[in-house]
Design an enzyme around this catalytic site. Structure first.
Site, mmCIF file in Angstrom:
data_model
loop_
_atom_site.group_PDB
_atom_site.id
_atom_site.type_symbol
_atom_site.label_atom_id
_atom_site.label_comp_id
_atom_site.label_asym_id
_atom_site.label_seq_id
_atom_site.Cartn_x
_atom_site.Cartn_y
_atom_site.Cartn_z
ATOM 1 N N HIS A 191 -0.940 1.006 -10.043
ATOM 2 C CA HIS A 191 -1.720 0.109 -9.434
ATOM 3 C C HIS A 191 -2.263 -0.990 -10.200
ATOM 4 C CE1 HIS A 191 -4.106 -0.166 -5.337
ATOM 5 N NE2 HIS A 191 -3.569 -1.387 -5.759
ATOM 6 N N ARG A 239 0.902 -1.088 -0.114
ATOM 7 C CA ARG A 239 0.111 0.070 -0.255
ATOM 8 C C ARG A 239 0.742 1.184 -0.116
ATOM 9 N NH1 ARG A 239 -3.187 -2.509 -1.710
ATOM 10 N NH2 ARG A 239 -5.383 -3.128 -0.734
#
Length: 308
Positions: free
Chosen positions: A271, A223
């Site tokens: 991502h 993350r």
């Protein structure tokens, strides 16, 4: 009873079709177009708005639309709610392929060759082979453990660091702060696949970079909040970190003014390391809905206390 979908609209439409294929008798609705909020007992979510769970007074299960669950906790979740995540074999495989691509791209000096092509500069460079390369995986859960074992199968030397000891074939397991230092002291690559919790937030910081061998390569597919961004830029400037392959960020999309764009030692991907495949994951969601309705244990339920 009904199922509420709190997801990106396009993905929600896909999920609705797939869920209704297996549960044709169940009402599946896309938030906020909910006919009766009191009927909703099961919510499939990905990055929902704050306090989303307060809309549904009879909610029982919150199902993440992927492996991550940190996005479900903008505020305190009532303890009576059950939180589940998806463990998808394709997601694990995609993550492994992304990590392997980053590691091989760096090992074989492709970033340098791409730059030198612009100058028509022919300069062969020394490189390491797989058997000479040490990779340290931070996080040995379902995905991290899979990535670690697959790298071992290819011949990499692999360390793993996690909250508790793991017994994975060919992977040296480390825990605790002392274990973190030992896990990375001779490493070539650090690959972060940790869950995001209060304990792991900001773990990729100057203290960790100071423990790394000179010119370690960082791969962050966990993350964005795991990384202290200015500490990374400083570590690159001081050549403690040679390169960083970043797939996740504090703010997504990454703002155009962000200094990462202008740092030649940082490779940015938007991502895309792994994405939940609806077709291969829908049965987990369907099974959890049926289990909730029948009072059976849920699949891949996470601990609210641990955050994973």
């Amino acid at each position: 009873m009904s199922i509420a979908l709190l997801l990106n609209r396009a993905r929600a439409e896909e999920w609705k079709v797939e869920i209704n294929r297996h549960l044709p008798e169940i009402k599946v609705e896309i938030f906020p177009e909910i006919e009766n909020y009191e009927e909703v007992e099961f919510a499939l979510c990905w990055k929902p708005e704050a306090d989303y769970f307060t809309y549904f007074p009879n909610l029982k299960v919150i199902q993440s639309g992927g492996a991550g669950i940190d996005h479900l906790f903008p505020n305190d979740i009532p303890s009576h709610l059950h939180i589940c995540r998806i463990i998808d074999p394709m997601l694990k495989s995609d993550m492994f392929e992304h990590v392997l691509t980053c590691v091989m791209h760096s090992m074989k000096k492709f970033s340098t060759y791409i730059e030198e092509k612009e100058n028509k500069d022919w300069r062969p460079l020394l490189y390491k082979s797989i058997g000479e390369t040490q990779v340290t995986i931070l996080g040995l859960g379902e995905i991290g453990g899979y990535v670690a074992e697959r790298l071992v199968q290819l011949g990499f030397n692999v360390n793993g660091w996690s909250n508790s000891p793991k017994n994975l074939q060919g992977v040296s397991s480390f825990t605790g702060i002392e274990g973190l230092s030992a896990a990375i002291e001779d490493t070539d690559f650090i690959v972060n696949i940790l869950p995001l919790t209060d304990a792991t937030k900001g773990i990729l910081n100057c203290r960790l970079f100071d423990m790394c061998p000179k010119e370690t390569v960082l791969v962050n597919v966990g993350r964005g909040e795991h990384l202290v961004e200015n500490d990374l830029l400083d570590a690159i400037a001081e050549k403690k970190i040679a390169e960083a392959y970043l797939d996740v960020f504090h703010q997504e999309p990454l703002p155009q003014s962000h200094p990462f764009w202008d740092c030649p030692s940082i490779v940015i991907t938007p991502h895309v390391a792994s994405r939940t495949n609806i077709g291969s994951s829908v049965l987990q969601v369907v099974d959890n809905y049926r289990s909730m309705a029948e009072g059976r244990p849920l699949r891949n339920e996470v601990s609210l206390e641990k955050g994973y």
